[in-house]
Design an enzyme around this catalytic site. Sequence first.
Site, PDB file in Angstrom:
ATOM      1  N   VAL A 386     -83.928  38.555  -3.457  1.00  0.00           N
ATOM      2  CA  VAL A 386     -84.602  37.586  -2.594  1.00  0.00           C
ATOM      3  C   VAL A 386     -85.481  38.288  -1.565  1.00  0.00           C
ATOM      4  CG1 VAL A 386     -84.168  35.875  -0.786  1.00  0.00           C
ATOM      5  CG2 VAL A 386     -82.894  35.770  -2.938  1.00  0.00           C
ATOM      6  N   ASP A 387     -84.974  39.363  -0.965  1.00  0.00           N
ATOM      7  CA  ASP A 387     -85.708  40.040   0.100  1.00  0.00           C
ATOM      8  C   ASP A 387     -87.016  40.626  -0.411  1.00  0.00           C
ATOM      9  OD1 ASP A 387     -85.752  40.512   2.795  1.00  0.00           O
ATOM     10  OD2 ASP A 387     -84.488  42.282   2.744  1.00  0.00           O
ATOM     11  N   ASP A 388     -86.970  41.307  -1.553  1.00  0.00           N
ATOM     12  CA  ASP A 388     -88.201  41.851  -2.126  1.00  0.00           C
ATOM     13  C   ASP A 388     -89.172  40.738  -2.490  1.00  0.00           C
ATOM     14  OD1 ASP A 388     -88.464  44.923  -2.867  1.00  0.00           O
ATOM     15  OD2 ASP A 388     -86.346  44.425  -2.877  1.00  0.00           O
ATOM     16  N   MET A 391     -90.856  39.500   0.562  1.00  0.00           N
ATOM     17  CA  MET A 391     -91.786  40.502   1.071  1.00  0.00           C
ATOM     18  C   MET A 391     -93.049  40.567   0.208  1.00  0.00           C
ATOM     19  SD  MET A 391     -91.632  42.494   3.744  1.00  0.00           S
ATOM     20  CE  MET A 391     -93.373  42.319   4.166  1.00  0.00           C
ATOM     21  N   ARG A 462     -86.871  36.279   6.981  1.00  0.00           N
ATOM     22  CA  ARG A 462     -88.039  36.714   6.204  1.00  0.00           C
ATOM     23  C   ARG A 462     -88.441  35.662   5.172  1.00  0.00           C
ATOM     24  NH1 ARG A 462     -86.808  41.795   5.058  1.00  0.00           N
ATOM     25  NH2 ARG A 462     -88.377  42.768   6.392  1.00  0.00           N
TER      26      ARG A 462
END
Length: 662
Positions: A386-388, A391, A462
């Site tokens: 999810v974070d990538d 981003m 984020r």
Amino acid sequence: MKSSLQAYDTLHAASCDAIQKAAAALLDRKSSQGFWWADLTADTTLESDYILTELWLHPPVNGVWNPPSRPKIERAVASILSRQLEDGGFNIYLRGPSEVSASIKAYTALKLAGLPANDGRMQRLRSRILELGGIQAANSYVRINLSLFGLYPRSACPTIPPEIILLPLRFIYQMSSWTRAIVISLAIVHAADPNRPVPAGFTVEELFLPGAPVRPERDLKYFSLRNFFLRLDKMLKVWERMGPKFLRKYAVRKCAEWMVERFEGSDGLGAIYPSMQYSIMALDVLGYGPEHPLRQQAEREFNKLMVDDDRRGFYMQPCFSPVWDTAIAAHALGESGVAPPEALRSVADWLLTKEVRRKGDWSMKRPHVEPSGWAFEFNNEFYPDVDDTAMVLLAMEHAHASDPAKQRACMQRSINWLFAMQSKDGGWAAFDADNNWNLLSHVPFADHNAMLDPSCPDITGRVIEALVRSGVPQGHPSIRRAVGYLLDAQEQDGSWYGRWGVNYIYGTFLALRGLRAAGMSENEPCIQQALEFIRAYQNVDGGWGENCASYDEGRFVQNPSTPSQTAWAILALLAGGDIRSDSLSNGVNYLLRTQRSDGNWDEQYSTGTGFPRVFYLCYTEYRNMFPLFALSTFVKAVAPLLDEQPTRSAAGGETIYSCAIN
């Protein structure tokens, strides 16, 4: 206190110069294919484990260990010894205190490589280990590794039965993705009950603390989860001796099928060091010989993690981070407005080739969702995160691909995927949704402190920002639920916990950016309280620094200033609406003062988190990318104060201020 406009005019001009230098330096490091790929470093445990892996792959002959990799092992020894602390031990983060498991791994590896026990460095190390509780104080994975070579009692190690894959309720998918990959491969090894040879006369008995228990001790109270799982572990050991052999064989086969399937489309199992190491051992006990293509592939991918050259020295990387590095670099450059559009076009084109289009482990809980998202590494198709993905969405706001229609379709798929990956509590985790069975944190092999992958404020903040900046309305139900999660997760001191960066500064910066993107007013008490938290811990040099010990203490622990954490604090202040305080101007001055003439910064501390309290990371480009991002955000925020009107670039439509490259 508020700084004067004249001071801000000076800061603005100096920041523009710094942005130019930082952006030029960052662009110089972009590969011709369109990505950034910085070294990812950690502690000595990886080099120690490398030596132990070489012992597995190349056993002693007639009691003498002389592996073909001896030159590399010698360089690994030098690398380990170069980081020995004055008290004799080894730490798990830069400039941190000695830690018992890292120290035990180092002692074992150094002695295996031939360093005699009476060497002064070994004597100091042994003394420090005994002061820290001896080998009995090691975490479960260290004890398991030693037991594979008969160096620690197998009966005193946690049982990891392969039958775990057969349990109902999709049991293995209730563990975090990284634990899952480790446990399945290690269960195969465990079932083979190996007792690999060591050099003649080799032992680590001198590390056992006299009188200390070899087995985990029970809680004093009769019933606790710890005691329950310790009793269960005893039952599992009986099962190993007396359980049906056909069931054990079937379970091993299912584990092997699961593991081998996940080699496909990946740079090794899980594309991370521990599971890649154990997968080599698992293939070995399964009968895959050294010449088998699958075994060779596993060893080849593992060895790619090695850095061995004259400039950088010798060390093992825990994994690769090209997608993550590329997305942050592109976002920072895009926010600066100084990168030529064609420079970011190749970035977008490369990122599009890395979209994951197959169903992975995440789909066990989201079976009807179209695959999308991005992984951290070059190739890791079963584990997009999810974070990538968030981003990359932020990067693609600025990086425009050669095929706009393809990019739009890709972004829409990834937005839909992010919606689907939201957990029931309103937050987002890294790899899975609703991965929060707290019961599992008490199993005997859960002391790596990462058995679960629950929602966390840093990722949630984020994702909110990425979705809103990608066109999702602020009032969307998913955004509202995520805001509710963040409000519930705020700490009493006004901060937010940072799971993937050290720690409260990181979590607070991302939570604030998420809340403001969602439309929350800067006047809300939660925002103001967060700003007070940031200001309260500014160092006298104007920067910010937070120690990894904050995870152990459960509170902010101050540290000398670092460029990355100072940038996060500046971004937090700006996100909260603070554009006039001395805290802000002093922070910006710190970044300007510490920038090198080549446009880069130096950083002497660990600011990335792998497993809190257990494993930390040094992202070697954080020190450069985040200051560029922070200074760019500052310049845009204070421009209206200085009556500076932005102009539009003819090419890409991005907002470019007077400091932009012509």
